[in-house]
Design an enzyme around this catalytic site. Structure first.
Site, PDB file in Angstrom:
ATOM      1  N   PHE A   1       5.035   3.282   6.821  1.00 29.39           N
ATOM      2  CA  PHE A   1       5.546   4.480   6.157  1.00 29.39           C
ATOM      3  C   PHE A   1       6.692   4.201   5.185  1.00 29.39           C
ATOM      4  O   PHE A   1       7.606   5.025   5.037  1.00 29.39           O
ATOM      5  CB  PHE A   1       5.977   5.525   7.205  1.00 29.39           C
ATOM      6  N   CYS A   2       6.662   3.058   4.525  1.00 30.19           N
ATOM      7  CA  CYS A   2       7.712   2.704   3.556  1.00 30.19           C
ATOM      8  C   CYS A   2       9.104   2.789   4.184  1.00 30.19           C
ATOM      9  O   CYS A   2      10.073   3.174   3.505  1.00 30.19           O
ATOM     10  CB  CYS A   2       7.646   3.581   2.310  1.00 30.19           C
ATOM     11  N   ALA A   3       9.167   2.478   5.471  1.00 31.31           N
ATOM     12  CA  ALA A   3      10.458   2.450   6.166  1.00 31.31           C
ATOM     13  C   ALA A   3      10.384   1.271   7.139  1.00 31.31           C
ATOM     14  O   ALA A   3      10.522   1.439   8.352  1.00 31.31           O
ATOM     15  CB  ALA A   3      10.713   3.763   6.884  1.00 31.31           C
TER      16      ALA A   3
END
Ligand SMILES: Cc1ncc(COP(=O)(O)O)c(C=O)c1O
Length: 473
Positions: free
Chosen positions: A394-396
């Site tokens: 999740f781009c985290a």
């Protein structure tokens, strides 16, 4: 993409009276790998929410009147210019902006935060939690003359506030920079996590930031679609969000807040629209261009603006305000409770959380399933039940690494890991929802999770181009 061409799509229906705001795509049929078709259950709002019917209708009604913005003398150009500037005012009202705040239309939250990074005064120290989305984590270190302090993952809202307080105290104790003060500082914080859905203590963090003379920008990409954001009341200095997460998928975003750094910095993009007066001078054969830049929002909106994108955002802002956040929040709480309750009934499921079970949250829930590769699980939800969730990091990456308690899969940005079905979970599954989500989607999701865990997938899957897909032989 045969699945999409085979699907029969019709316009939105508002048959579920419990959904306060109808969205497009509720009657879209998608094929199941096991045969037959089912209406698509869009449970990936945190990535991109479906368009509100109201937004679509507003854009369609305006489309015949579309014209060039800011430059044209014609009737439709003037109408479009008014529409664009009024959209700015509507967004300002939605965000509770202070009278002197600027509302800059950008492409997205990522673009907004990169714009803010570009206008930071030289020597600014940025403080950011390592748990942030990459859009909030990465732009700052691209800027020369800006230092970044990364804050470790807090395990409670209180710890977040204490961590920031300590970091800012240490920064101030480093002594005065040029000019006698510690220099400018900026804190960047998310309003609601795109992984856990948990709300961050924005007001307290803002108080701490301001007490130390730092400014604060709120990444409201996940907050604004679910909760009211009030710049004046919360006292944050800037807010960034994206239209496509706010039911307005027309390629626009917003950076709103304090005008001074925006007004004083070099324009984000150099070009027409940003400049008020341009003259080429040539002296003794050496040329240059004298430019007088605008000091309004136009300074950072060079080029032809995305008038439809801006209008769509304004339309969504008005629709959410008119529907009333009180009702939206109450409805979403019911859905969150139902999903969490359903997942609790499956002992193999572990819901990811930074702040603990009781933390207030929005409709974004990530989890892993014991014995399942998350990509495999998500692929089966899609292919066998017509449910669209998301799998990955999740781009985290740093946050998911913390929550999974180990190294996540080796994968590129926002992609799925190169892991075969059945292997240990290296990433997570995220289900997310909001205004427009009918009960049936949530019930189908819970039923599908239970059935998959109990009976296993009905189909076989393989990894293709880094994604888990049904094996069609
Ligand atoms: C918390 C958060 N911030 C920023 C972003 C970036 O948004 P965009 O891709 O629209 O730029 C996202 C997108 O998922 C997000 O969830």
């Amino acid at each position: 993409m045969s699945a999409i061409t085979a699907a029969s799509a019709t316009a939105a229906s508002a048959t579920d009276t419990r959904s306060p705001l109808p969205v497009l795509g509720r009657d879209v049929l998608v094929p199941l790998v096991t045969g037959g078709e089912v209406t698509y259950a869009a449970l990936d709002y945190a990535a991109s929410a479906p368009a509100l019917q109201r937004v679509w209708d507003d854009v369609a009604a305006y489309a015949p009147y579309y014209g060039s913005v800011h430059r044209g003398a014609g009737y439709l150009s003037q109408l479009s210019t008014d529409l664009f500037e009024n959209s700015r005012k509507d967004v300002a009202a939605f965000l509770g902006c202070r009278p002197d705040d600027q509302v800059v239309f950008t492409r997205s939250t990522t673009d907004s935060l990169n714009l803010l990074a570009a206008v930071l005064p030289h020597g600014t120290r940025v403080f950011v939690f390592e748990t942030e989305h990459h859009a909030s984590l990465l732009p700052w270190q691209q800027r020369e003359g800006v230092e970044v302090g990364f804050l470790s993952a807090p395990r409670s809202p209180r710890e977040a506030v204490e961590t920031l307080d300590r970091a800012l105290s240490a920064w101030r104790a480093e002594g005065p920079a040029e000019g006698g003060s510690a220099g400018p500082a900026l804190v960047c914080v998310t309003g609601a996590s795109n992984v856990t859905g948990e709300l961050w203590p924005v007001r307290e963090l803002t108080e701490v930031a301001h007490a130390h003379g730092a400014r604060i920008v709120l990444d409201a990409a996940q907050l604004a679609p679910h909760h009211p954001v009030d710049i004046a009341a919360s006292d944050v200095d800037w807010v960034a969000f994206s239209g496509h997460k706010l039911y307005a998928p027309f390629g626009a975003g917003v950076l709103a807040g304090r005008a001074d750094w925006l007004r004083e910095a070099r324009p984000y993009l150099a070009g027409g629209g940003a400049s008020r007066k341009v003259a080429v001078r040539v002296r003794e054969g050496v040329g240059g261009v004298d430019v007088e830049w605008h000091t309004t929002e136009a300074r950072h909106e060079a080029g032809s603006p995305n008038v439809i994108g801006a209008y769509a955002i304004a339309s969504a802002c008005k629709a959410l305000t008119e529907a009333g956040f009180e009702g939206l929040v109450a409805r979403e709480r019911e859905l969150i409770a139902r999903v969490r309750e359903g997942l609790t009934e499956v002992p193999e499921v572990r819901v990811l959380s930074l702040f603990g079970e009781d933390a207030p949250r929005v409709g974004v829930i990530s989890f892993v399933v014991e014995g399942w590769n998350s990509s495999h699980f998500a692929a089966a939800l899609s292919a066998e039940y017509g449910i669209g969730v998301r799998d990955g990091l999740f781009c985290a990456h740093p946050l998911v690494r913390t929550l999974l308690g180990g190294e996540p899969g080796d994968q590129g940005e926002c992609g799925a890991p190169e892991a075969a079905p059945g292997e240990r979970s290296l990433n997570a599954i995220r289900v997310s929802f909001g205004a427009g989500t009918p009960d049936e989607h949530v019930e189908r999701f819970i039923g599908a999770v239970k059935e998959l865990v109990r009976d296993g997938a009905k189909w076989t899957y393989r990894t293709e181009d880094g994604r888990c897909v049904p094996d069609r032989g």
